[in-house]
Write a protein that holds these residues in place. Structure first.
Motif, PDB file in Angstrom:
ATOM      1  N   UNK A  15      13.317   9.605  15.112  1.00 57.46           N
ATOM      2  CA  UNK A  15      13.236   9.920  16.531  1.00 57.46           C
ATOM      3  C   UNK A  15      12.422   8.857  17.259  1.00 57.46           C
ATOM      4  N   UNK A  16      12.942   8.430  18.415  1.00 54.90           N
ATOM      5  CA  UNK A  16      12.262   7.504  19.328  1.00 54.90           C
ATOM      6  C   UNK A  16      13.180   7.339  20.521  1.00 54.90           C
ATOM      7  N   UNK A  17      12.656   6.787  21.582  1.00 54.86           N
ATOM      8  CA  UNK A  17      13.539   6.412  22.682  1.00 54.86           C
ATOM      9  C   UNK A  17      14.367   5.213  22.268  1.00 54.86           C
TER      10      UNK A  17
ATOM     11  N   UNK B 276       4.801  -8.079   2.917  1.00 54.52           N
ATOM     12  CA  UNK B 276       4.628  -7.637   1.541  1.00 54.52           C
ATOM     13  C   UNK B 276       5.829  -6.879   1.011  1.00 54.52           C
ATOM     14  N   UNK B 277       5.673  -6.373  -0.210  1.00 53.83           N
ATOM     15  CA  UNK B 277       6.779  -5.732  -0.926  1.00 53.83           C
ATOM     16  C   UNK B 277       6.537  -4.235  -1.044  1.00 53.83           C
ATOM     17  N   UNK B 278       7.533  -3.451  -0.647  1.00 58.45           N
ATOM     18  CA  UNK B 278       7.496  -2.004  -0.766  1.00 58.45           C
ATOM     19  C   UNK B 278       8.606  -1.572  -1.709  1.00 58.45           C
ATOM     20  N   UNK B 279       8.213  -1.120  -2.907  1.00 59.68           N
ATOM     21  CA  UNK B 279       9.187  -0.683  -3.891  1.00 59.68           C
ATOM     22  C   UNK B 279       9.327   0.831  -3.840  1.00 59.68           C
ATOM     23  N   UNK B 280      10.567   1.277  -3.687  1.00 58.44           N
ATOM     24  CA  UNK B 280      10.887   2.704  -3.639  1.00 58.44           C
ATOM     25  C   UNK B 280      10.057   3.426  -2.578  1.00 58.44           C
ATOM     26  N   UNK B 281      10.121   2.892  -1.373  1.00 57.74           N
ATOM     27  CA  UNK B 281       9.411   3.496  -0.265  1.00 57.74           C
ATOM     28  C   UNK B 281      10.161   3.269   1.035  1.00 57.74           C
ATOM     29  N   UNK B 282       9.592   3.748   2.149  1.00 57.26           N
ATOM     30  CA  UNK B 282      10.276   3.688   3.438  1.00 57.26           C
ATOM     31  C   UNK B 282       9.313   3.374   4.573  1.00 57.26           C
ATOM     32  N   UNK B 283       9.850   2.752   5.615  1.00 57.22           N
ATOM     33  CA  UNK B 283       9.229   2.766   6.929  1.00 57.22           C
ATOM     34  C   UNK B 283       9.987   3.813   7.738  1.00 57.22           C
ATOM     35  N   UNK B 284       9.284   4.838   8.192  1.00 60.42           N
ATOM     36  CA  UNK B 284       9.899   5.929   8.942  1.00 60.42           C
ATOM     37  C   UNK B 284       9.338   5.936  10.354  1.00 60.42           C
ATOM     38  N   UNK B 285      10.215   6.035  11.349  1.00 61.21           N
ATOM     39  CA  UNK B 285       9.807   6.201  12.743  1.00 61.21           C
ATOM     40  C   UNK B 285      10.122   7.635  13.142  1.00 61.21           C
ATOM     41  N   UNK B 286       9.084   8.376  13.511  1.00 64.14           N
ATOM     42  CA  UNK B 286       9.253   9.763  13.957  1.00 64.14           C
ATOM     43  C   UNK B 286       8.326   9.966  15.152  1.00 64.14           C
ATOM     44  N   UNK B 287       8.712   9.366  16.276  1.00 65.64           N
ATOM     45  CA  UNK B 287       7.881   9.336  17.470  1.00 65.64           C
ATOM     46  C   UNK B 287       8.449  10.285  18.533  1.00 65.64           C
ATOM     47  N   UNK B 288       7.892  10.203  19.729  1.00 69.44           N
ATOM     48  CA  UNK B 288       8.351  11.044  20.822  1.00 69.44           C
ATOM     49  C   UNK B 288       9.632  10.485  21.447  1.00 69.44           C
ATOM     50  N   UNK B 289      10.327  11.344  22.194  1.00 68.11           N
ATOM     51  CA  UNK B 289      11.602  10.945  22.793  1.00 68.11           C
ATOM     52  C   UNK B 289      11.466   9.775  23.761  1.00 68.11           C
ATOM     53  N   UNK B 290      10.291   9.592  24.345  1.00 69.55           N
ATOM     54  CA  UNK B 290      10.086   8.523  25.334  1.00 69.55           C
ATOM     55  C   UNK B 290       9.454   7.273  24.740  1.00 69.55           C
ATOM     56  N   UNK B 291       9.153   7.289  23.443  1.00 63.93           N
ATOM     57  CA  UNK B 291       8.426   6.174  22.821  1.00 63.93           C
ATOM     58  C   UNK B 291       9.351   5.027  22.441  1.00 63.93           C
ATOM     59  N   UNK B 292       8.864   3.812  22.726  1.00 68.58           N
ATOM     60  CA  UNK B 292       9.528   2.593  22.269  1.00 68.58           C
ATOM     61  C   UNK B 292       8.686   1.992  21.155  1.00 68.58           C
ATOM     62  N   UNK B 293       9.324   1.751  20.012  1.00 66.63           N
ATOM     63  CA  UNK B 293       8.623   1.279  18.823  1.00 66.63           C
ATOM     64  C   UNK B 293       9.195  -0.075  18.413  1.00 66.63           C
TER      65      UNK B 293
ATOM     66  N   UNK C 249       0.811  -1.217   0.000  1.00 64.23           N
ATOM     67  CA  UNK C 249       0.000   0.000   0.000  1.00 64.23           C
ATOM     68  C   UNK C 249       0.846   1.269   0.000  1.00 64.23           C
ATOM     69  N   UNK C 250       2.164   1.175   0.251  1.00 65.67           N
ATOM     70  CA  UNK C 250       3.025   2.342   0.185  1.00 65.67           C
ATOM     71  C   UNK C 250       3.789   2.612   1.462  1.00 65.67           C
ATOM     72  N   UNK C 251       4.531   3.715   1.471  1.00 67.74           N
ATOM     73  CA  UNK C 251       5.380   4.083   2.608  1.00 67.74           C
ATOM     74  C   UNK C 251       4.558   4.315   3.864  1.00 67.74           C
ATOM     75  N   UNK C 252       5.246   4.174   5.008  1.00 68.48           N
ATOM     76  CA  UNK C 252       4.578   4.264   6.304  1.00 68.48           C
ATOM     77  C   UNK C 252       5.396   5.146   7.228  1.00 68.48           C
ATOM     78  N   UNK C 253       4.713   6.036   7.981  1.00 66.48           N
ATOM     79  CA  UNK C 253       5.367   6.794   9.045  1.00 66.48           C
ATOM     80  C   UNK C 253       4.726   6.434  10.377  1.00 66.48           C
ATOM     81  N   UNK C 254       5.554   6.024  11.335  1.00 63.37           N
ATOM     82  CA  UNK C 254       5.089   5.669  12.681  1.00 63.37           C
ATOM     83  C   UNK C 254       5.356   6.846  13.596  1.00 63.37           C
TER      84      UNK C 254
END
Length: 504
Positions: free
Chosen positions: A120-122, A82-99, A67-72
Motif C-alpha cells: 500500500x502507498x500512493x 548489500x545482500x538480502x538472502x530470502x528476505x523482502x523490502x515491503x512497503x505498507x504505508x498510507x494511501x497518500x504516502x509517496x515512497x 541486517x534482514x527484511x525491511x518494512x516501510x
C-alpha cells in the motif's frame, strides 16, 4: 523484521531537470506544471518526479540489507545496499504516502514471495543509483490465489522505475515486474527474465527512457485492464526495448498499444504486437514473429463478425521492419490506415497469410510500404486511398531476390531485398503518380507498369503452382485442394481488374 518510521524532514527535494531528450521524433510533448504529457491515441503522462533519478541524500534513511527484511510504513526516501538472502523490502504505508526506494548496490532474493512488495502507498519509486548494479528475484513456488502477489517486484499501486543504474529482475514464480495500477519506466538498464510475463501494468505500461531487455515465456509486456477504455494500454515513448523469445505476444495491450518514440526489437513465437488499436506515430520497430507482426483485434468479438468495430492498425510515422514466418505483416480485424512512416514487410510463404490483411477499410494516404510475400490471398489498399499503390502477383521467386521500382527516367523510387521466397510484391511511395509508367524489376525480370488507377493490381490468372494466383471474382478460387475456397477480401485482385497484365 525491521520497521522504518519517518526521519525528520525526510522529504524528497525535486530537481528542476526534465529529461525530455529521451523521447525523440514527432510525438507531441506538452509540459503542464510538473508533468510531461506525450499525446498519441492516449495521453502518456510523466511527472517530474517520475523522470528524475535524484534523491535528497541528507534526508534519506540508509540501510544495509544484510541486517534482514525491511518494512516501510511511512513516506520518505530509503536507500538500500548489500545482500538480502530470502528476505523482502515491503512497503505498507498510507494511501497518500509517496515512497522512494533507492537501490544502491542491492542484491535481493526471496524464496516465498516478491523481493520487493508494495502492499500500500500512493505511489512508489524504485530509483537505480548511478553506477550501481542491483538485482531482485523471487522463488519458484508460492501462493497462487487471485489476490496473492505474482512477480519478483510486485506493487498493488502505481510504480515508477527510474535512475541510471542497472537492475536485473528474475521472475522464477511467474512474472518479472508487476503493478496492479500504472507502471512507468523512465531510466536505467533493466534486464528481466520471467517464467510468464516480463513486465505487467494492469492500467498501463509507459516507457519514457532506459535500456530494457526482456526474456519471457509469456508476454513480454502486458496491460490487461478490460474495464476502462482509457486504461489497459502500453505506450512506448522513448528508450530502447528488446523482447526475446516470448511464447505469447511481444507486447499485448487490451485496448491501445502506441509508439511515439524509441527503439523496439521483438522476437516472438506468436504475435509481435497485439491490441484493439495498434498506433505507430514514431520510433524504430524491428519485429520478427511466427504469427502476425502487428495485430489489431478484439478478442471478445463475435468470431463471425467481418469487421470489428473500434479495431484498427494505424501507421502515421516511424520506421518498421516486419518479418513473419507464418502470419501477416500487418493484420487488422477492423481498419488499416497508413498516412506516414516507412514499412518493410517480409511476408510468410505459402498458406493464406499475406503482407497486409484487413477486414474493414484499408487506406493509404502517405508513407512508404515495401512488401514481399505470398500471393494466394494478397490484398492491396482500398479505393478510398489517395496515394498510389501497386500490388504485383507473378512468378515464384527465391529468397534474397532484389526488388526495385524505377520511374520512366530510370530513377530508383523504392528498393529492398526479399528475405524469403515470395510471389507477391506490394509497393506504395509518395513519389508514385497516377497515370505514370514505372519499371518493376524483380531479380533479372523487368515489367513496365502504368498506374491507371490509384490502386493498381498486376499479374495473371494462369496459376502456375501453389500460391501464385490472385483471387477470382466473387470469392472464387480456381486452386482446388488443401486451400479450399477462401472468401473474397477487400483490395484483393480480381479477374475483372482492368489492370491485369501478363506474368513477368
Amino acid at each position: 523484521m525491521k520497521k522504518f518510521e519517518p526521519a525528520a524532514g525526510a522529504v524528497l527535494l525535486l530537481t528542476a531537470m526534465m529529461l525530455l531528450t529521451a523521447c525523440s521524433g514527432t510525438a507531441t510533448k506538452e509540459e503542464s506544471g510538473d508533468d510531461v504529457i506525450i499525446s498519441g491515441k492516449v495521453d502518456s503522462e510523466y511527472t517530474q518526479r517520475d523522470l528524475s533519478g535524484d534523491w535528497d541524500a541528507e534526508a534519506a534513511v540508509e540501510t544495509d540489507l544484510s541486517d534482514g527484511s525491511v518494512t516501510i510504513t511511512d513516506e520518505g526516501v530509503y536507500v538500500f545496499s548489500g545482500k538480502l538472502e530470502n528476505g523482502q523490502i515491503i512497503v505498507d504505508a498510507e494511501d497518500t504516502d509517496k515512497v522512494q526506494i533507492v537501490l544502491n548496490g542491492a542484491d535481493i532474493s526471496c524464496s516465498d514471495g516478491p523481493g520487493i512488495l508494495v502492499e500500500n502507498a500512493d505511489k512508489t519509486f524504485i530509483t537505480l543509483a548511478e553506477g550501481t548494479e542491483n538485482s531482485v528475484s523471487d522463488g519458484s513456488d508460492y501462493g497462487s490465489d487471485e489476490d496473492e502477489p505474482w512477480g519478483a517486484i510486485f506493487s498493488r499501486d502505481t510504480l515508477t522505475v527510474n535512475g541510471s543504474g542497472s537492475l536485473t529482475v528474475t521472475g522464477n514464480h511467474q512474472n518479472g515486474i508487476v503493478s496492479k495500477d500504472d507502471l512507468k519506466i523512465t531510466g536505467g538498464t533493466i534486464t528481466v527474465t520471467a517464467e510468464d510475463d516480463g513486465i505487467r501494468g494492469r492500467d498501463s505500461v509507459r516507457i519514457y527512457d532506459g535500456e530494457i531487455t526482456i526474456t519471457a515465456e509469456g508476454d513480454g509486456i502486458k496491460s490487461n485492464n478490460d474495464e476502462d477504455e482509457e486504461q489497459g494500454y502500453v505506450s512506448v515513448d522513448g528508450g530502447s526495448l528488446t523482447i526475446n523469445g516470448t511464447e505469447s505476444q511481444g507486447i499485448d495491450a487490451y485496448y491501445v498499444a502506441q509508439f511515439t518514440g524509441g527503439t523496439v526489437k521483438i522476437d516472438s513465437e506468436n504475435e509481435g504486437i497485439q491490441a484493439r488499436i495498434v498506433y505507430i506515430q514514431d520510433g524504430a520497430l524491428n519485429i520478427k514473429a511466427s504469427d502476425d507482426c502487428l495485430n489489431g483485434t478484439n478478442g471478445n468479438a463475435d468470431e463471425k463478425e467481418t469487421a470489428q468495430n473500434g479495431v484498427s492498425v494505424e501507421i502515421s510515422g516511424g520506421t518498421m521492419n516486419l518479418s513473419t514466418e507464418a502470419g501477416d505483416g500487418m493484420d487488422s480485424n477492423g481498419d488499416l490506415t497508413v498516412s506516414g512512416g516507412t514499412v518493410v514487410i517480409q511476408g510468410s510463404w505459402g498458406g493464406a497469410e499475406v503482407p497486409i490483411d484487413y477486414n474493414g477499410e484499408g487506406t493509404i494516404t502517405g508513407g512508404t510500404i515495401l512488401a514481399a510475400g505470398n500471393s494466394q490471398m494478397a490484398q492491396n489498399f482500398g479505393e478510398n486511398s489517395t496515394q498510389c499503390s501497386l500490388l504485383y502477383c507473378g512468378n515464384s521467386y527465391e529468397a534474397d531476390t532484389q526488388i526495385c521500382l524505377m520511374d520512366a527516367d530510370g530513377n530508383e523510387l523504392a528498393a529492398f531485398t526479399a528475405e524469403k521466397n515470395f510471389s507477391a510484391v506490394l509497393i506504395s511511395t509518395p513519389d508514385m503518380q497516377q497515370g505514370a509508367s514505372y519499371t518493376l524489376k524483380i531479380g533479372e525480370d523487368e515489367k513496365t507498369v502504368t498506374l491507371n488507377n490509384i490502386i493498381t493490381g498486376e499479374g495473371s490468372l494462369d496459376g502456375m503452382g501453389r500460391g501464385d494466383m490472385p483471387q477470382g471474382p466473387e470469392g472464387s478460387d480456381d486452386r482446388k485442394g488443401e486451400f479450399g475456397e477462401p472468401p473474397q477480401k477487400p483490395g484483393a485482385l480480381t479477374e475483372s481488374d482492368d489492370s491485369q497484365a501478363e506474368r513477368i
